[in-house]
Design a protein around this motif. Structure first.
Motif: not given
Length: 152
Positions: A5-9, A36-41, A66-73
């Motif tokens: 899983y790859a994600r950019v904000s 391409k979507i915010t990790g805050v969601m 990186k862990l923050d690819r899964l989320g931020r909270s």
């Protein structure tokens, strides 16, 4: 089966580096989900991530850079990891290790989620500090005032 899983904000950022690294780790390109979507969601609200979660089965491995690819909270990350582990799915965070369903996995999950939330708090704090500095230096923040016509 290995999945990535790859994600950019933001839309302006590139997924290429994460995707290339996932391929180097032996993940078939068709098994890499990216967006391409915010990790805050919340993770449930991210379309590609939700598709990936539906595809994963017991014995599979999910790899993120990186862990923050899964989320931020912390709560969202912990919930995601706990749900995956309860289904028998291992989660590998490149450079950190694999989180399995054992007591070390529990410890690692809690520590990593706390660090991810702390990092997010630092970003917010730095942003707010910069904003306060800019306002103190006379920079106008917010939208421009619209011309209002009074009607009687």
């Amino acid at each position: 089966m290995k999945y990535g899983y790859a994600r950019v904000s933001t839309v302006g950022q590139s997924l290429d580096e994460q995707t290339e690294q996932l391929i180097k780790l032996g993940i078939d390109k068709k098994n890499i989900y990216s967006e391409k979507i915010t990790g805050v969601m919340k993770s449930d609200d991210r379309k590609k991530f939700s598709e990936l979660l539906k595809k994963l089965q017991s014995g599979d491995e999910l790899i993120v850079m990186k862990l923050d690819r899964l989320g931020r909270s912390t709560i969202d990350i912990l919930t995601t990891i706990q749900n995956l582990r309860s289904q028998g799915i291992d989660i590998t965070i490149e450079g950190v290790g694999t989180i399995r369903s054992d007591m070390m996995g529990n410890l690692m999950t809690n520590l990593l989620a706390s660090f991810a939330e702390f990092e997010r708090s630092l970003i917010i704090d730095r942003t707010q500090s910069g904003r306060r500095r800019a306002i103190a230096n006379g920079v106008k923040m917010g939208r421009r005032m619209k011309l209002r016509l009074r009607t009687y």
